[in-house]
Scaffold this active site. Structure first.
Site, PDB file in Angstrom:
ATOM      1  N   GLU A   1     -23.382  18.069  17.097  1.00  0.00           N
ATOM      2  CA  GLU A   1     -23.596  19.137  18.086  1.00  0.00           C
ATOM      3  C   GLU A   1     -23.528  20.479  17.390  1.00  0.00           C
ATOM      4  OE1 GLU A   1     -20.306  18.871  20.783  1.00  0.00           O
ATOM      5  OE2 GLU A   1     -20.819  16.790  21.248  1.00  0.00           O
TER       6      GLU A   1
ATOM      7  N   LYS B   1     -21.899  23.986  16.734  1.00  0.00           N
ATOM      8  CA  LYS B   1     -20.567  24.536  16.949  1.00  0.00           C
ATOM      9  C   LYS B   1     -20.755  25.915  17.575  1.00  0.00           C
ATOM     10  CE  LYS B   1     -16.068  25.180  14.747  1.00  0.00           C
ATOM     11  NZ  LYS B   1     -15.759  26.492  15.264  1.00  0.00           N
TER      12      LYS B   1
ATOM     13  N   ASP C   1     -20.181  29.479  19.069  1.00  0.00           N
ATOM     14  CA  ASP C   1     -19.239  30.559  18.794  1.00  0.00           C
ATOM     15  C   ASP C   1     -18.876  31.229  20.111  1.00  0.00           C
ATOM     16  OD1 ASP C   1     -17.653  31.964  17.143  1.00  0.00           O
ATOM     17  OD2 ASP C   1     -19.250  33.071  16.137  1.00  0.00           O
TER      18      ASP C   1
ATOM     19  N   TYR D   1     -18.145  19.604  26.170  1.00  0.00           N
ATOM     20  CA  TYR D   1     -18.210  18.621  25.096  1.00  0.00           C
ATOM     21  C   TYR D   1     -17.076  17.606  25.038  1.00  0.00           C
ATOM     22  CZ  TYR D   1     -15.725  22.503  22.738  1.00  0.00           C
ATOM     23  OH  TYR D   1     -14.884  23.524  22.424  1.00  0.00           O
TER      24      TYR D   1
ATOM     25  N   LYS E   1     -19.509  24.323   8.486  1.00  0.00           N
ATOM     26  CA  LYS E   1     -19.718  25.751   8.744  1.00  0.00           C
ATOM     27  C   LYS E   1     -20.933  26.274   7.990  1.00  0.00           C
ATOM     28  CE  LYS E   1     -15.972  28.078   9.966  1.00  0.00           C
ATOM     29  NZ  LYS E   1     -15.728  28.941  11.120  1.00  0.00           N
TER      30      LYS E   1
ATOM     31  N   CYS F   1     -36.564  67.453   0.157  1.00  0.00           N
ATOM     32  CA  CYS F   1     -36.972  66.079  -0.141  1.00  0.00           C
ATOM     33  C   CYS F   1     -36.419  65.681  -1.503  1.00  0.00           C
ATOM     34  CB  CYS F   1     -38.493  65.982  -0.127  1.00  0.00           C
ATOM     35  SG  CYS F   1     -39.110  64.412  -0.781  1.00  0.00           S
TER      36      CYS F   1
ATOM     37  N   CYS G   1     -39.751  65.322  -3.899  1.00  0.00           N
ATOM     38  CA  CYS G   1     -40.651  66.414  -4.294  1.00  0.00           C
ATOM     39  C   CYS G   1     -40.050  67.803  -4.068  1.00  0.00           C
ATOM     40  CB  CYS G   1     -41.984  66.286  -3.554  1.00  0.00           C
ATOM     41  SG  CYS G   1     -41.878  66.739  -1.809  1.00  0.00           S
TER      42      CYS G   1
ATOM     43  N   CYS H   1     -39.930  64.556   5.057  1.00  0.00           N
ATOM     44  CA  CYS H   1     -40.362  65.458   4.002  1.00  0.00           C
ATOM     45  C   CYS H   1     -41.630  66.130   4.514  1.00  0.00           C
ATOM     46  CB  CYS H   1     -40.655  64.658   2.736  1.00  0.00           C
ATOM     47  SG  CYS H   1     -41.740  65.517   1.593  1.00  0.00           S
TER      48      CYS H   1
ATOM     49  N   CYS I   1     -46.514  64.793  -1.647  1.00  0.00           N
ATOM     50  CA  CYS I   1     -45.227  64.256  -2.124  1.00  0.00           C
ATOM     51  C   CYS I   1     -45.497  62.910  -2.795  1.00  0.00           C
ATOM     52  CB  CYS I   1     -44.259  64.072  -0.960  1.00  0.00           C
ATOM     53  SG  CYS I   1     -42.781  63.124  -1.408  1.00  0.00           S
TER      54      CYS I   1
HETATM   55  S1  IVH Z   1     -14.845  19.595  19.552  1.00  0.00           S
HETATM   56  C1  IVH Z   1     -10.800  18.194  18.588  1.00  0.00           C
HETATM   57  N1  IVH Z   1     -17.266  20.556  19.786  1.00  0.00           N
HETATM   58  O1  IVH Z   1     -14.444  24.847  17.673  1.00  0.00           O
HETATM   59  C2  IVH Z   1     -12.101  18.586  19.083  1.00  0.00           C
HETATM   60  N2  IVH Z   1     -15.487  22.066  19.360  1.00  0.00           N
HETATM   61  O2  IVH Z   1     -12.359  24.741  15.477  1.00  0.00           O
HETATM   62  C3  IVH Z   1     -12.261  20.037  19.132  1.00  0.00           C
HETATM   63  N3  IVH Z   1     -16.178  24.394  19.241  1.00  0.00           N
HETATM   64  O3  IVH Z   1     -11.512  24.896  19.534  1.00  0.00           O
HETATM   65  C4  IVH Z   1     -13.364  20.478  19.898  1.00  0.00           C
HETATM   66  N4  IVH Z   1     -18.313  24.056  19.615  1.00  0.00           N
HETATM   67  O4  IVH Z   1     -13.537  26.150  20.415  1.00  0.00           O
HETATM   68  C5  IVH Z   1     -15.970  20.842  19.557  1.00  0.00           C
HETATM   69  N5  IVH Z   1     -19.443  21.271  20.031  1.00  0.00           N
HETATM   70  C6  IVH Z   1     -18.166  21.550  19.811  1.00  0.00           C
HETATM   71  C7  IVH Z   1     -17.691  22.861  19.627  1.00  0.00           C
HETATM   72  C8  IVH Z   1     -16.349  23.075  19.392  1.00  0.00           C
HETATM   73  C9  IVH Z   1     -17.381  24.958  19.396  1.00  0.00           C
HETATM   74  C10 IVH Z   1     -14.954  25.139  18.944  1.00  0.00           C
HETATM   75  C11 IVH Z   1     -13.832  24.880  19.895  1.00  0.00           C
HETATM   76  C12 IVH Z   1     -12.698  24.407  19.084  1.00  0.00           C
HETATM   77  C13 IVH Z   1     -13.051  24.941  17.749  1.00  0.00           C
HETATM   78  C14 IVH Z   1     -12.408  24.090  16.684  1.00  0.00           C
END
Ligand code: IVH
Length: 680
Positions: free
Chosen positions: A116, A118, A120, A227, A316, A410, A413, A428, A434
């Site tokens: 999935e 991750k 933010d 999730y 990451k 400038c 020039c 300029c 120039c």
């Molecule tokens: S799984 C133990 N799935 O990442 C399972 N986390 O560093 C933990 N996060 O606290 C969660 N997208 O805030 C999971 N698809 C995703 C996620 C996700 C973002 C964040 C979440 C968690 C942090 C862990």
């Protein structure tokens, strides 16, 4: 002993810094440093504590995740702790993680994976009792978070009632995030209203969820991807994560559309690479991919260590924000004389590349940032967009940091620098006398989307201008082999090659020619539209403001620029000289002079990466054919061209049953309209 004291001091320092930044991030929603800087501090603290176990301390920030809840909200204790994730940043580490898992499992266990994005955003828990949304809480430190029920109820993507086939009791976990579009729209409104903008989408989400007045949260663009499950009433017992996600979807809970199962690690790697390529077109911010073992039975065998499950890992991606210092601000003179301040940076790795310059746009931007020489700044670089200075970390400003002033003359020039009317850009005043403006105009003329003169690089243009061999684009076509061969780093052969390239470049298209002239505000798209409308240089030169404004995308400003450009006898002369020197293009097919606009009235959307054409070329061609090219998909969209990495726009088009073509189909389509570029 002295060593011990030094270690104790460093630990104390690091813990204090980490606590300070945690507070700013989690409690004030106003982080001072980029996440990558924080991670560095935290990682240093972890490794120092590992090396010196005697100095460990139960109240070190390494012993908890996140921050304890603030007192503004009621505390919610999580029935099952909300865990954090171990992370890795390359494929080798990922392979080692998978190896470790295999080692802990039995020989005949065959893990598959769920991958999935991750997200933010902010991790939250939603508690449904009797299928009604009873409580929303933040993760907090993993054991206890804040009660944000009233705020969570204002988010459209979160159902307040689950259907009857959902378990009576269910705690759903996921990430609340602010979509990027919404983030920009919010900031635009905030700036117009003279309010403080949000730093980034993640902070936007966190800050919005921690409003005491839910009416404020209700006005913020927020959404959620679910999730996992915290607790659920017995009876519903999914065997796999992917089954959980299917159930979520069926109950109307939002699941990330890019969640995917992978049979083996190779497939996870492909997933991670593909997602990274799509990173900037998803519509929401991600900082990596999460790979999870799909089978719950195997997860149980793997267990967890120090608040992190062994069965999942966060991969990451390179951070898109980093901090560095500004050594100097240089002023560059552009093609139209615009003077652009550029920050000279201590080189820093950000968004996957090392960056040592960042544009500051204009003086207003420097004022807005309150940027001074020696400042530590936060640089943002995403995708192929040029690096931007986001903000100054004021607490790191040296005492002798100097203010930046616009030069009065400038830097190239020496002509006076002027700023007309309410224009933010200083220029300029010397025009094409120039050398900097001259060089930039020639570079523009030779560039890929203009006459595309192969081999006429920067250094060569510099020499041609400095030796006064060339002052206008027309002069390029008067160069002789002897003149060229006498230049530095040029021999007979290169001179011949360049002459051949100049000869080739004479065979061009009308849109490229208009673009190459370098009329202010006339980019490829406008050039293509002008070419389609006027058909010949005479007609274009004769066009008045009114006729010009009938062209799609040409407003009063652009029309004025075109008229002013051709009102200058030098510009007319250069354009005509170019034709006299042999620059030409084929007249469009069909009735002589009649513009060809078969796509008149259509709206097209381009998304994902195109490989054989640039986005700009595709846009210019479509506009030339009479289409409008829009940034988002709606019912009114006629067709979508989707390259690899296409994200939400493609999905939306499919939902609306709008025709989507890939690049090959698009090029075929263009060929049918005699509009494909020669080299594609
Ligand atoms: S799984 C133990 N799935 O990442 C399972 N986390 O560093 C933990 N996060 O606290 C969660 N997208 O805030 C999971 N698809 C995703 C996620 C996700 C973002 C964040 C979440 C968690 C942090 C862990």
């Amino acid at each position: 002993m002295a060593d011990d004291a030094a270690v104790a001091k460093e630990l104390e320092d690091l813990r204090a810094q980490v606590r300070y930044h945690l507070h700013r991030y989690h409690v004030l929603d106003d982080p001072e440093i980029p996440d990558a800087d924080y991670d560095q501090l935290f990682d240093r603290l972890v490794s120092l504590e590992r090396e010196h176990p005697d100095f460990r301390s139960p109240d070190s920030p390494t012993q908890s995740v996140g921050a304890p809840p603030a007192t503004r909200f009621d505390e919610v204790r999580h029935a099952v702790p909300m865990l954090s994730l171990d992370k890795c940043s390359d494929e080798e580490e990922l392979a080692r993680w998978a190896e470790r898992c295999r080692g802990l499992l039995d020989d005949d266990d065959q893990p598959t994976y769920a991958c999935e994005p991750k997200i933010d955003g902010v991790a939250v828990s939603l508690l449904y009792e009797d299928r009604l949304l009873k409580r929303g809480a933040t993760r907090g430190d993993g054991d206890a978070g804040e009660d944000i029920t009233a705020n969570v109820r204002t988010i459209g993507a979160i159902p307040v009632r689950l259907p009857n086939d959902a378990p009576a009791q269910l705690e759903v976990r996921g990430e609340i995030y602010m979509p990027i579009d919404g983030f920009h729209a919010f900031n635009e409104r905030a700036l117009t209203a003279g309010e403080r903008p949000i730093i980034n989408p993640r902070n936007g989400a966190a800050g919005s969820l921690r409003q005491l007045d839910p009416n404020i949260t209700a006005k913020r663009p927020l959404s959620m991807f679910c999730y996992s499950v915290g607790v659920s009433s017995p009876g519903w017992q999914p065997q796999r994560h992917s089954e959980t996600l299917d159930a979520f979807r069926a109950w109307g809970l939002n699941v990330n559309p890019r969640a995917q199962t992978c049979d083996d690690l190779g497939a996870c790697r492909d997933y991670i690479r593909e997602l990274e390529a799509q990173r900037d077109s998803l519509g929401y911010e991600i900082d990596g991919a999460v790979v999870k073992v799909d089978e719950f039975a195997l997860r149980d065998k793997l267990g967890e260590v120090t608040r992190k499950p062994r069965w999942a890992i966060a991969y990451k991606y390179p951070a898109e924000e980093a901090s560095t210092t500004v050594h100097d601000v240089e002023f560059q003179v552009g093609r139209t004389g615009a003077i652009t301040p550029v920050a000279k940076l201590e080189p820093v790795f950000v968004g996957g590349v090392t960056v040592s310059n960042a544009t500051l746009h204009n003086m207003d931007e420097i004022d807005r940032l309150d940027l001074r020489l020696g400042d530590t700044v936060i640089i943002h670089r995403a995708g192929d967009v040029i690096p931007q200075v986001m903000r100054v970390i004021e607490s790191r400003r040296p005492v002798d940091a100097k203010r930046v002033a616009m030069p009065e003359i400038c830097p190239v020039c020496g002509a006076p620098v002027t700023r007309t009317g309410d224009e933010v850009v200083a220029r300029c005043s010397a025009g094409l006398t120039c050398p900097a403006q001259r060089k930039e105009s020639l570079r523009h003329f030779a560039s890929r989307l203009a006459l595309d003169i192969e081999g006429l690089g920067e250094k060569l243009v510099d020499q041609l201008v400095e030796r006064e061999l060339v002052s206008t684009p027309a002069d390029l076509f008067r160069l002789t082999k002897d003149e060229l061969a006498a230049l530095e780093r040029m021999g007979e052969k290169s001179a011949e090659n360049l002459l051949a390239a100049l000869q080739d470049a004479k065979d061009t298209t009308f849109p490229r020619f208009i673009y190459a002239l370098g009329i202010r505000e006339v980019g490829e798209t406008t050039a293509a539209a002008l070419a389609a409308r006027f058909g010949t240089l005479e007609a274009l030169m004769a066009a008045d403001l009114e006729r010009l404004q009938q062209v799609e995308d040409v407003g009063p400003v652009v029309a004025e620029r075109v008229v002013t450009f051709f009102a200058d006898p030098d510009n007319r002369r250069i354009a005509e000289e170019l034709l006299a020197l042999g620059v030409h293009w084929a007249a469009p097919d069909g009735d002589a002079g009649e513009p060809q606009t078969p796509l008149e009235g259509q709206t097209w959307v381009l998304t994902g990466t195109l490989e054989q054409l640039t986005r700009n070329e595709a846009k210019a061609i479509l506009t030339g054919l009479g289409a409008r090219v829009a940034g988002s998909v709606s019912k009114r969209t006629s067709r979508v061209v989707a390259g690899p990495g296409a994200g939400s726009k493609r999905t939306k088009a499919e939902e609306l049953e709008i025709e989507v073509m890939d690049e090959t189909e698009f090029l075929d389509f263009l060929r049918q309209h005699n509009a494909a570029p020669a080299d594609a």
